[in-house]
Design a protein around this motif. Structure first.
Motif, PDB file in Angstrom:
ATOM      1  N   ARG A   1     -30.066 -22.574  18.057  1.00 37.83           N
ATOM      2  CA  ARG A   1     -31.501 -22.335  18.268  1.00 37.83           C
ATOM      3  C   ARG A   1     -32.316 -22.702  17.041  1.00 37.83           C
TER       4      ARG A   1
ATOM      5  N   HIS B   1     -42.823 -14.486  25.225  1.00 38.80           N
ATOM      6  CA  HIS B   1     -42.932 -13.137  24.698  1.00 38.80           C
ATOM      7  C   HIS B   1     -44.320 -12.977  24.071  1.00 38.80           C
TER       8      HIS B   1
ATOM      9  N   SER C   1     -31.944  -6.611  23.527  1.00 39.94           N
ATOM     10  CA  SER C   1     -33.028  -7.438  22.998  1.00 39.94           C
ATOM     11  C   SER C   1     -33.719  -6.827  21.781  1.00 39.94           C
TER      12      SER C   1
ATOM     13  N   ARG D   1     -35.990 -17.155  16.898  1.00 40.43           N
ATOM     14  CA  ARG D   1     -36.392 -17.401  18.281  1.00 40.43           C
ATOM     15  C   ARG D   1     -36.958 -18.809  18.375  1.00 40.43           C
ATOM     16  N   GLN D   2     -36.608 -19.544  19.415  1.00 38.40           N
ATOM     17  CA  GLN D   2     -37.052 -20.931  19.533  1.00 38.40           C
ATOM     18  C   GLN D   2     -38.571 -21.045  19.596  1.00 38.40           C
TER      19      GLN D   2
END
Length: 416
Positions: A94, A165, A325, A385-386
């Motif tokens: 990632r 998100h 998560s 995170r990508q």
């Protein structure tokens, strides 16, 4: 030797690379899967330019490449001690853009100049605005749940509409606004349009009501204003900026609710089922620091961090924390817990070295960008995170000069 084949090849390769760069700047509207294809096109176009165009260009800057790629190289080193190398590789993959982006810019040396940088940030701001309009028209069409507070209902609907998100949606919008603020300060060209876009993107970010991106935007904007040559005007604009943000937060229900939340929350670990976005940070912080006590030197390894946190969360008997998560929500602590002290030091260096370079060259855009992302990293794992790491690595490589070179060649100076 005749040079007639060179010029068409140069023009085609340059146009292809610039097109791929501007497509990648559309990241907010691309989504992660299409972005992979655009990154591949970006790399191939830079490679074609390197192979086919025989014109003067700066020599490969190996030191800057290795420095910017060092987080990914550390992830590769972490594979050697992983009990499950495949799981560790999937996590590392990632963040591979941390090596790919500086390789393209500093090793292949494609034609990057001030004009391309300006167009890239403009395109990025327009793409962010398009995402904001899409999300909010979708929310207006479907309405908000009456069973949830406005802030929570809005964020849930935003996530459902975009697949992003919510804090990273605010990250997209407010970074676009920051770029427009810098462009409006630097040039009179389309100033009113840029200010309008900045206001719309700031409003979109405030609607999501993620506190840290709003604070990061305010701090980075003030840093840019401080570098303005007209100090009195800069102070007036700074006062106007702070006043406008306060007014915006006061008028938007979701922003107002989230801004007041820290003052209405007990500063302690919550009872089961009673956590909110503030108190849950105490649970996350407690488990992160507990794990760091015994693993502060060498860390746990990337793949072991989340299982260790999940095991720690079990003591609180709250199923909300057990969905896999709830990470460290703090990038420097995440790298520290993953890689030990080396990871923590690398995080500091990754921001401090280019920030010092930007400050020394009075590059307000790069300095503001770095400060914005740095503050966002304090409450989110932006580089894990990508949504966050692709944007960071792309603009860091595109906007940065050679970090360790001197004055450079005439060709390199002409590209800055």
């Amino acid at each position: 030797m005749p040079n007639w084949p060179t010029m068409p090849a140069a023009k085609v390769c340059k146009a292809l690379f610039r097109t791929a760069t501007l497509l990648l700047a559309c990241l907010p509207m691309l989504g992660m899967r299409p972005a992979v294809g655009v990154i591949l096109l970006w790399v191939l176009s830079a490679l074609l330019h390197r192979l086919l165009v025989r014109t003067e260009r700066p020599a490969p800057d190996v030191r800057t490449f290795l420095f910017l790629a060092s987080p990914f190289l550390l992830m590769m080193l972490d594979l050697l001690r992983a009990s499950d190398p495949l799981a560790t590789w999937h996590i590392s993959e990632r963040s591979s853009i941390l090596a790919i982006a500086p390789f393209v810019i500093f090793m292949l040396r494609p034609p990057v100049d001030a004009g391309l940088r300006d167009r890239a940030v403009d395109v990025y701001a327009f793409a962010s605005l398009a995402l904001a309009l899409f999300a909010n028209f979708n929310i207006l069409a479907h309405g908000l749940s009456a069973d949830l507070p406005f802030a929570q209902a809005y964020r849930q609907q935003f996530s459902d509409a975009t697949g992003i998100h919510p804090p990273f949606g605010a990250y997209f919008f407010l970074l676009g606004a920051l770029f427009m603020v810098e462009r409006a300060l630097r040039t009179q060209e389309q100033r009113k349009l840029r200010i309008t876009i900045a206001l719309l993107l700031t409003t979109a970010g405030a609607l999501i009501a993620s506190r840290t991106p709003l604070i990061a935007f305010a701090m980075a904007s003030l840093l840019m204003l401080w570098s303005h040559p007209e100090r009195k005007r800069a102070l007036r604009l700074a006062a106007l900026l702070i006043g406008g943000l306060v007014l915006l937060i006061a008028l938007i229900p979701s922003a107002r609710q989230r801004a007041l939340e820290p003052f209405r929350t007990d500063l302690a670990i919550p009872t089961a089922g009673a956590s909110n976005s503030v108190s849950e940070r105490f649970v996350i912080g407690h488990c992160t620091l507990e794990l760091l006590e015994n693993n502060w030197l060498l860390g746990l390894g990337q793949a072991a961090v989340q299982p260790a946190l999940d095991t720690c969360y079990e003591q609180f008997n709250d199923p909300r924390f057990l969905n896999g998560s709830y990470s460290t929500h703090c990038q420097p602590l995440h790298w520290w817990l993953s890689f030990g002290m080396l990871g923590a030091l690398l995080f500091v260096a990754l921001f401090f070295v280019p920030l010092r370079k930007a400050w020394g060259t009075r590059d307000a855009r790069l300095a503001g960008f770095l400060l914005f992302v740095l503050v966002c990293c304090l409450t989110e794992n932006v580089l894990a995170r990508q949504w966050g790491v692709v944007l960071f690595a792309f603009f860091l490589a595109l906007l940065s000069p050679s970090l360790f070179a001197g004055a450079g060649s005439a060709a390199e100076r002409s590209q800055r």
